[in-house]
Design a protein around this motif. Structure first.
Motif, PDB file in Angstrom:
ATOM      1  N   THR A 184       0.774  -1.172   0.077  1.00  0.00           N
ATOM      2  CA  THR A 184       0.049  -0.162   0.114  1.00  0.00           C
ATOM      3  C   THR A 184       0.865   1.166  -0.033  1.00  0.00           C
ATOM      4  OG1 THR A 184      -1.436  -1.315   1.272  1.00  0.00           O
ATOM      5  CG2 THR A 184      -1.762   1.145   1.131  1.00  0.00           C
ATOM      6  N   VAL A 185       1.939   1.104   0.737  1.00  0.00           N
ATOM      7  CA  VAL A 185       2.778   2.268   0.750  1.00  0.00           C
ATOM      8  C   VAL A 185       3.249   2.731  -0.459  1.00  0.00           C
ATOM      9  CG1 VAL A 185       4.961   3.185   1.827  1.00  0.00           C
ATOM     10  CG2 VAL A 185       3.272   2.210   3.272  1.00  0.00           C
ATOM     11  N   ILE A 186       3.850   1.353  -1.237  1.00  0.00           N
ATOM     12  CA  ILE A 186       4.433   1.827  -2.386  1.00  0.00           C
ATOM     13  C   ILE A 186       3.383   2.530  -3.456  1.00  0.00           C
ATOM     14  CG2 ILE A 186       5.326   0.734  -4.738  1.00  0.00           C
ATOM     15  CD1 ILE A 186       6.618  -1.388  -2.682  1.00  0.00           C
ATOM     16  N   GLY A 187       1.929   2.094  -3.168  1.00  0.00           N
ATOM     17  CA  GLY A 187       1.104   2.663  -4.159  1.00  0.00           C
ATOM     18  C   GLY A 187       0.869   4.252  -3.851  1.00  0.00           C
ATOM     19  N   ILE A 188       1.001   4.581  -2.647  1.00  0.00           N
ATOM     20  CA  ILE A 188       0.746   5.975  -2.189  1.00  0.00           C
ATOM     21  C   ILE A 188       2.065   6.685  -2.699  1.00  0.00           C
ATOM     22  CG2 ILE A 188       0.871   7.504  -0.314  1.00  0.00           C
ATOM     23  CD1 ILE A 188      -0.900   5.124   1.182  1.00  0.00           C
ATOM     24  N   GLY A 189       3.257   5.909  -2.608  1.00  0.00           N
ATOM     25  CA  GLY A 189       4.526   6.602  -2.870  1.00  0.00           C
ATOM     26  C   GLY A 189       4.556   6.956  -4.283  1.00  0.00           C
ATOM     27  N   ILE A 190       3.604   6.424  -5.193  1.00  0.00           N
ATOM     28  CA  ILE A 190       4.066   6.767  -6.618  1.00  0.00           C
ATOM     29  C   ILE A 190       3.960   8.164  -7.007  1.00  0.00           C
ATOM     30  CG2 ILE A 190       2.949   6.412  -9.020  1.00  0.00           C
ATOM     31  CD1 ILE A 190       4.656   3.955  -7.949  1.00  0.00           C
ATOM     32  N   ALA A 191       2.932   8.730  -6.415  1.00  0.00           N
ATOM     33  CA  ALA A 191       2.663  10.135  -6.635  1.00  0.00           C
ATOM     34  C   ALA A 191       3.867  11.125  -6.100  1.00  0.00           C
ATOM     35  CB  ALA A 191       1.359  10.511  -5.996  1.00  0.00           C
ATOM     36  N   LEU A 192       4.233  10.477  -4.949  1.00  0.00           N
ATOM     37  CA  LEU A 192       5.621  11.129  -4.218  1.00  0.00           C
ATOM     38  C   LEU A 192       6.785  10.999  -5.096  1.00  0.00           C
ATOM     39  CD1 LEU A 192       5.708  12.404  -1.477  1.00  0.00           C
ATOM     40  CD2 LEU A 192       6.341  10.250  -0.497  1.00  0.00           C
TER      41      LEU A 192
ATOM     42  N   SER B 207      -3.709  -6.803  -6.202  1.00  0.00           N
ATOM     43  CA  SER B 207      -2.547  -7.645  -5.854  1.00  0.00           C
ATOM     44  C   SER B 207      -2.908  -8.102  -4.269  1.00  0.00           C
ATOM     45  CB  SER B 207      -1.101  -7.032  -5.814  1.00  0.00           C
ATOM     46  OG  SER B 207      -0.952  -5.867  -4.969  1.00  0.00           O
ATOM     47  N   TYR B 208      -3.796  -7.330  -3.646  1.00  0.00           N
ATOM     48  CA  TYR B 208      -4.162  -7.922  -2.361  1.00  0.00           C
ATOM     49  C   TYR B 208      -4.591  -9.130  -2.252  1.00  0.00           C
ATOM     50  CZ  TYR B 208      -3.483  -2.870  -0.923  1.00  0.00           C
ATOM     51  OH  TYR B 208      -3.197  -1.890  -0.625  1.00  0.00           O
ATOM     52  N   THR B 209      -5.148  -9.453  -3.256  1.00  0.00           N
ATOM     53  CA  THR B 209      -5.901 -10.773  -3.137  1.00  0.00           C
ATOM     54  C   THR B 209      -4.875 -12.068  -3.376  1.00  0.00           C
ATOM     55  OG1 THR B 209      -6.311 -10.437  -5.634  1.00  0.00           O
ATOM     56  CG2 THR B 209      -8.264 -10.271  -4.012  1.00  0.00           C
ATOM     57  N   LEU B 210      -4.052 -11.597  -3.887  1.00  0.00           N
ATOM     58  CA  LEU B 210      -2.710 -12.644  -3.981  1.00  0.00           C
ATOM     59  C   LEU B 210      -2.055 -12.581  -2.669  1.00  0.00           C
ATOM     60  CD1 LEU B 210      -1.312 -11.889  -7.485  1.00  0.00           C
ATOM     61  CD2 LEU B 210      -2.971 -13.749  -6.634  1.00  0.00           C
ATOM     62  N   LEU B 211      -1.731 -11.356  -2.103  1.00  0.00           N
ATOM     63  CA  LEU B 211      -0.880 -11.471  -1.088  1.00  0.00           C
ATOM     64  C   LEU B 211      -1.517 -11.811   0.406  1.00  0.00           C
ATOM     65  CD1 LEU B 211       0.933  -7.945  -1.746  1.00  0.00           C
ATOM     66  CD2 LEU B 211       1.868 -10.140  -1.535  1.00  0.00           C
ATOM     67  N   ASP B 212      -2.740 -11.515   0.509  1.00  0.00           N
ATOM     68  CA  ASP B 212      -3.590 -11.675   1.652  1.00  0.00           C
ATOM     69  C   ASP B 212      -4.695 -12.685   1.310  1.00  0.00           C
ATOM     70  OD1 ASP B 212      -4.580 -11.790   4.331  1.00  0.00           O
ATOM     71  OD2 ASP B 212      -4.377  -9.747   4.469  1.00  0.00           O
ATOM     72  N   PRO B 213      -4.622 -13.684   1.557  1.00  0.00           N
ATOM     73  CA  PRO B 213      -5.881 -14.711   1.409  1.00  0.00           C
ATOM     74  C   PRO B 213      -6.933 -14.321   2.160  1.00  0.00           C
ATOM     75  CG  PRO B 213      -3.848 -15.818   2.434  1.00  0.00           C
ATOM     76  CD  PRO B 213      -3.439 -14.647   2.446  1.00  0.00           C
ATOM     77  N   ARG B 214      -6.791 -13.533   3.264  1.00  0.00           N
ATOM     78  CA  ARG B 214      -7.958 -13.209   4.026  1.00  0.00           C
ATOM     79  C   ARG B 214      -8.838 -12.227   3.439  1.00  0.00           C
ATOM     80  NH1 ARG B 214      -5.129 -11.397   9.341  1.00  0.00           N
ATOM     81  NH2 ARG B 214      -3.858 -10.678   7.728  1.00  0.00           N
TER      82      ARG B 214
END
Lengths: 291, 528, 314
Positions: free
Chosen positions: C242-250, C304-311
């Protein structure tokens, strides 16, 4: 605009105890001490130094010493005086951006979270704003509308709003589900009353934390905008534009960049340390809600 | 004037011929590249469409000119071999020299020359004047161009041999047929270098290669004139947006030549034993503080003159340029050290006295109308000029408001003749390169508010004197008229003049053969 | 799942339209005019008017907008006013350095920050933790350009081990020269991300370590390393992504500055120059392009969340 406006965002007794609680955190305490010191310098300092805009071309680019505590810049202006005066401008930028962004974000976030009809519209707008890189948006806004203190503040505020809106909205959505709010709704309490009485208090802690981070990043953004040539006009010294004006001379006269740079880094550091401390003490859950 | 060139060039050919042959590049030499940091990013490629100096310099790389200024600012033939004027001075016949070829292999013809001059004449100020005095311009045969004037006009060669923007570069007729208000898209020239279009990255890199078929003149190089011998196989311009990085790249040997380092960086560069810093442009630049003559308070000549009295050139130069070896005071409107340099009427400018300014201002009955100064913060020298003026005028009793903006906002706003409240302005600062204000024809000296420069000075006597210059025959006459022009300019307080300053170039010691000139040329330069 | 993806993709369309409208209006309502920049010092008012006409800037704003959107729909971002080159071609020329700089930065930041954050979390409260946290707060506090200058001064000018500036393409000049030139810019740009990711990693690892299943694992006597690798890091991946996603703009903002300091011919510098020259088609095209990239990456991250976190299931 004084430093006191930040913690005084709410006057509820419950929050005053919160602040007292927060001050027991070492980060908040020491960060607060540094900030207080800088605020005092910013407020009364300018009365004790020479005119920061007085030119003295004969005495230009003089090293720290006889020509002034921090030396002089390329127009022979006193860097010490500019840094002291710059403290005021940088703090004004940081604080006004934090206050305005939080106020607007709170307003929009409450609406988005509570009024279903507006939710989609506001959130799409916010997504759009978030997708434009903040620096680019700010540069475009400033160079297109003319560089003044006000446009710089507005240009830094706009990209900060979406995150506040998201934060507030997520708090609202959580709070709505709480039994006591549901009870209030079914008891026929009016929407504004519910918002003010139940929702607002829950947003205060995360917002204070968010505000400190915004304050710190706004000061940094101001300096970067200055570097890119879209900052506060040079007649008003700010740490950012002192550095940007001095950057050509970085290797020749490093003091022009060094002193404001250190002050800026120290202040932002203090703000961030306070932010971290507040986050840790006010509500551990905030850490999750933040992003 | 008849054909003297032929004889001289013949003589030069006889003398220099064997040497020139011997100097031809060896067969199996490694490719040599001159790596340059130009003064600006080459944003567009049409030197007639824009007056940008960087585009002018690009033009000199790939195009050739009929005439070219030598170091004494006299037009010398470049593409022209011989020329003659009729008895009445109205008919000019130019014959092109042999061996002129475009980069695509086609020969340069008189038709190309006519088309190029006509396109230039629609955009350039001097070009417009020349054509206003012209009856016809025709290609008599492949190599002969005939210019017939409608009336006597003294600046024919000065116009077609002008050194700075817009330079009448000769392009193929098909390219010159482009609407002068549209950009050309074909970059075929006949100059000593070929533009590599596929390697051009706007905002970063421009690549030129040596044009093998270019035939240089035999005369030695002198400013823009003389033999343009390309001594490197390749010239690469890489634009650096950041001065510090550019300086570091030169010191680290990653580039060879830095066209316009900030004057303040000179001591750091000079301290490096591998680097030479020198002033290449004998004329330098002239700082200007321009008043808006249409709006109060500067609609009154006495107020303008009061402001000028406060302007002390030493302070402007020290603040914006720094080291005194890179500037000098100059109280002539024509650059000091050029033929028309004089001191008529210049007391108002050389005074630099706040008290005198204060007294003069008080006499005008100045009512406190604020002076709005446009400050371009992205151009450090002009930004500094603006702040110095603001302080001087305040001390002299003016109300001053400095408005910060970028240069492109300034360029569009300065075109506004409206009151300040509706987007107008009172003052801005700029500089002209010396070559641009070398004589009274410069638009900076216009006294005609309709056709003149931003600020719109109005003075009939000034216009009369400028018109007289165009037809002045002898050097003596020219000097006399120029003095009248200067006298008028100072007495109406047309613009404040802030001093003459020089931008050095910096290069690594392996670079040799730099040409002294107001424009940076890259022929004759070799790298070892 | 498919329905979620479709909805998610479709929801980006109104966002892009809003961005396009916003950018267009912002530019056209602002002062400054490319025609007068082009016309230069010698131009008369008529010259400027003719250039405006030629550039299509004298048409009503609505007409200009419709024309621009019409072209956009066909994938045409317009033509640069100054260089006369299509904006898509300019982006094509400049995109490689920017993307590669962004990639090296993210990779470097993750490689440094995740272990730092994890160790800090494991030893929460220790001296090491404090040092890491102090570094991470400081990372937010120094302007990128000051950092860049300091690094150039140290590594290029004093130690002379790395080049001052420039960019070498790995596809043309090879991997060696590329890495040699990209190192300093990458480090400069990474610092803020290292700070960001280290904090986030530390926070999420601490949180995971308090979960019941970790206690269970510890009670079962599993080694700390196993716990770390098997449970903690895996669960910490979501917030880091998530941080990387936010970081793209930054990151894009940082790229503008870094490209200036290190003279890298990338997109950031292109848009900055365009703003100063009022080259409308480039500014519009690039802001839209950046915004598209941001939206696209965040879409990918959501998925990608669905891949990373099965929950997480949609």
């Amino acid at each position: 605009m004084t430093y006191a406006t930040l913690p005084a965002a709410s006057e509820k007794p419950q929050d005053i105890s919160l602040i007292r609680h927060a001050l027991r955190n070492r980060g908040v305490f020491w960060g607060g001490v540094v900030l207080l010191l800088i605020a005092v310098i910013a407020i009364i300092g300018p009365f004790f130094v020479v005119d920061p805009t007085a030119l003295n071309p004969i005495n230009r680019l003089k090293p720290p010493g006889a020509a002034g505590l921090f030396g002089t810049d390329m127009l022979g202006r006193d860097v010490y005086s500019r840094v002291v005066n710059g403290a005021q401008v940088s703090l004004v930028v940081g604080l006004s951006v934090a206050v305005i962004a939080v106020a607007l974000g709170l307003f929009l976030g409450l609406i988005a979270g509570y009024i279903r009809l507006m939710d989609a519209l506001i959130m799409r707008l916010m997504d759009g704003l978030m997708s434009i890189p903040a620096i680019l948006l700010a540069i475009a806004l400033i160079s297109l509308s003319g560089a003044t203190l006000a446009t710089v503040i507005v240009a830094i505020v706009i990209p900060e709003i979406p995150r506040v809106v998201r934060l507030v909205r997520s708090v609202v959505l959580t709070v709505r589900e709480e039994p006591y709010v549901e009870a209030a709704i079914s008891a026929g309490t009016k929407v504004p009353t519910i918002l003010v009485r139940h929702v607002l208090p829950n947003t205060i802690a995360p917002l204070i934390v968010q505000a400190t981070y915004i304050c710190g990043s706004a000061m940094l953004t101001e300096s970067i905008l200055g570097f890119l040539g879209a900052g506060i006009p040079p007649e008003i010294p700010s740490w950012g534009n002192i550095m940007s004006e001095g950057r050509t001379f970085f290797q020749l006269t490093p003091w022009i960049i060094f002193f404001p740079g250190v002050c800026l880094a120290l202040t932002v550091l203090a703000v961030n340390v306070v932010g971290d401390g507040l986050r840790d003490t006010l509500d551990p859950r905030i850490a999750k809600a933040m992003r | 004037m008849l054909g003297w060139t032929t004889r001289r060039s013949l003589l030069a050919a006889l003398l220099a011929g064997p040497l020139a042959l011997g100097a031809l590049p060896g067969v199996a030499q490694a490719e040599t590249t001159l790596r340059v940091i130009p003064h600006a990013d080459l944003k567009n490629l049409d030197p007639i469409w824009t007056t940008a100096y960087i585009t002018r310099n690009h033009g000199y790389m790939i195009y050739d000119t009929l005439f070219a200024m030598n170091e004494n600012f006299e037009p010398q033939p470049q593409m022209v071999d011989t020329w003659e004027t009729s008895e009445d001075g109205l008919t000019w016949t130019f014959v092109l020299r042999d061996g002129l070829t475009f980069h695509d292999g086609a020969p340069v013809t008189a038709a190309d020359v006519v088309a190029s001059l006509e396109r230039w004449g629609k955009r350039d100020g001097m070009g417009q004047q020349l054509f206003a005095n012209t009856a016809s311009l025709e290609a008599k045969d492949d190599k002969t161009v005939v210019l017939t004037l409608a009336n006597e006009y003294g600046l024919v060669l000065e116009s077609i041999g002008k050194i700075s923007s817009n330079v009448p570069f000769i392009m193929p007729a098909r390219v010159a047929a482009t609407d002068p208000f549209e950009q050309i898209t074909d970059f075929t020239g006949s100059g000593p270098f070929v533009f590599q279009e596929d390697q051009w990255v706007p905002g970063s890199t421009v690549v030129y290669t040596k044009f093998e078929d270019y035939v240089p003149r035999e005369e030695p190089v002198s400013a823009a004139s003389g033999g343009k011998v390309a001594k490197v196989d390749k010239v690469v311009w890489t634009y650096f947006p950041d001065q510090t990085t550019a300086m570091n790249a030169l010191m680290a040997g990653e580039v060879d030549f830095f066209e316009q380092p900030a004057n303040d960086l000179a001591p750091l560069l000079e301290a490096n034993p591998d680097i030479t810093v020198q002033v290449n442009d004998p004329l330098g630049n002239i700082g200007f503080a321009r008043f808006n003559h249409l709006l109060p308070p500067f609609d009154n000549a006495d107020v303008r003159r009061a402001a000028m009295m406060a302007m002390k050139q030493e302070d402007y130069m020290a603040a914006a340029v720094g080291d005194p070896k890179f500037w000098k005071t100059c109280y002539s409107v024509f650059p000091c050290g050029t033929p028309l340099d004089n001191d008529v009427g210049s007391e108002v400018m050389s005074m630099g006295d706040i008290d005198a300014a204060k007294a003069a201002l008080a006499e005008t009955g100045y009512d406190g109308t604020p002076v709005v100064i446009m400050q371009p913060t992205d151009i450090p020298i002009l930004s500094a000029f603006s702040l110095v003026t603001a302080e001087k005028l305040r001390n002299a009793g003016f109300e001053v408001e400095v408005q910060a903006m970028d240069w492109s906002t300034l360029t569009s706003r300065r075109a506004s003749r409206d009151p300040v409240a509706d987007g107008g302005w009172n003052m801005f600062h700029t500089w002209w390169i010396g070559a641009d204000v070398i004589d009274p024809m410069a638009i900076a000296f216009s006294g005609d508010p309709d056709a003149g420069w931003f600020g719109w000075a109005e003075d009939a006597a000034l216009e009369e004197a400028r018109a007289a210059f165009a037809v002045a025959g002898t050097e003596e006459e020219k000097k006399e008229v120029a003095q009248t022009v200067q006298d008028r300019l100072w007495s109406i307080g047309a613009s404040g003049q802030l001093g003459q300053f020089f931008n050095p170039v910096a290069y690594r010691n392996n670079v040799q053969g730099l040409i002294e000139s107001p424009v940076q040329f890259f022929w004759n330069i070799s790298v070892e | 799942m498919t329905r979620y993806i479709t909805m998610r993709v479709l929801s980006t369309i109104p966002v892009m339209v809003l961005v396009a409208l916003f950018v267009f209006l912002m530019l056209r309502l602002a002062p400054g005019d490319p025609a007068s920049v082009i016309a230069g010092d010698y131009a008369t008012a008529e010259d400027v008017a003719r250039i405006r006409e030629q550039l299509g800037l004298s048409d009503p704003i609505v007409v200009q907008f419709v024309r621009w959107v019409g072209a956009l729909a066909q994938g045409d971002l317009g033509t640069s006013i100054f260089s006369g080159k299509p904006v898509t071609e300019l982006i094509g020329q400049r995109i490689e350095p920017t993307i590669l700089l962004a990639l090296t930065t993210i990779v470097f930041a993750v490689v440094v920050a995740v272990p730092l954050g994890t160790i800090a979390a494991f030893r929460a409260g220790s001296l090491l933790d404090r040092v890491v946290m102090l570094f991470s707060v400081s990372g937010f506090s120094v302007p990128v350009f000051v950092l860049g200058y300091i690094l150039i001064y140290t590594f290029s000018m004093s130690l002379k081990v790395l080049p001052v500036q420039g960019y070498k393409s790995p596809f043309v000049e090879g991997l060696g020269p590329f890495l040699y030139h990209i190192t300093l810019p990458t480090v400069t740009l990474s610092v803020i991300f290292i700070a960001l990711i280290a904090r986030m990693t530390r926070a999420s690892v601490i949180e995971v370590l308090e979960e019941d299943y970790i206690r269970t694992a510890r009670a079962k006597g599993q080694s700390e390393l196993t716990i770390l690798m098997r449970h903690a890091l895996r669960n910490a991946a979501v917030p880091v992504v998530t941080v990387i996603g936010i970081g793209i703009a930054l990151l894009i903002g940082g790229v503008v500055v870094t490209e200036s300091v290190f003279n890298i011919p990338g997109l950031g510098r292109l848009v900055l120059d365009a703003v100063l020259a009022r080259d409308y088609p480039i500014i519009q095209g690039l802001i839209l392009f950046f915004s598209f990239i941001y939206i696209f990456i965040n879409l990918m991250i959501d998925l990608s969340y669905t891949l990373l976190d099965p929950r997480i299931r949609y």
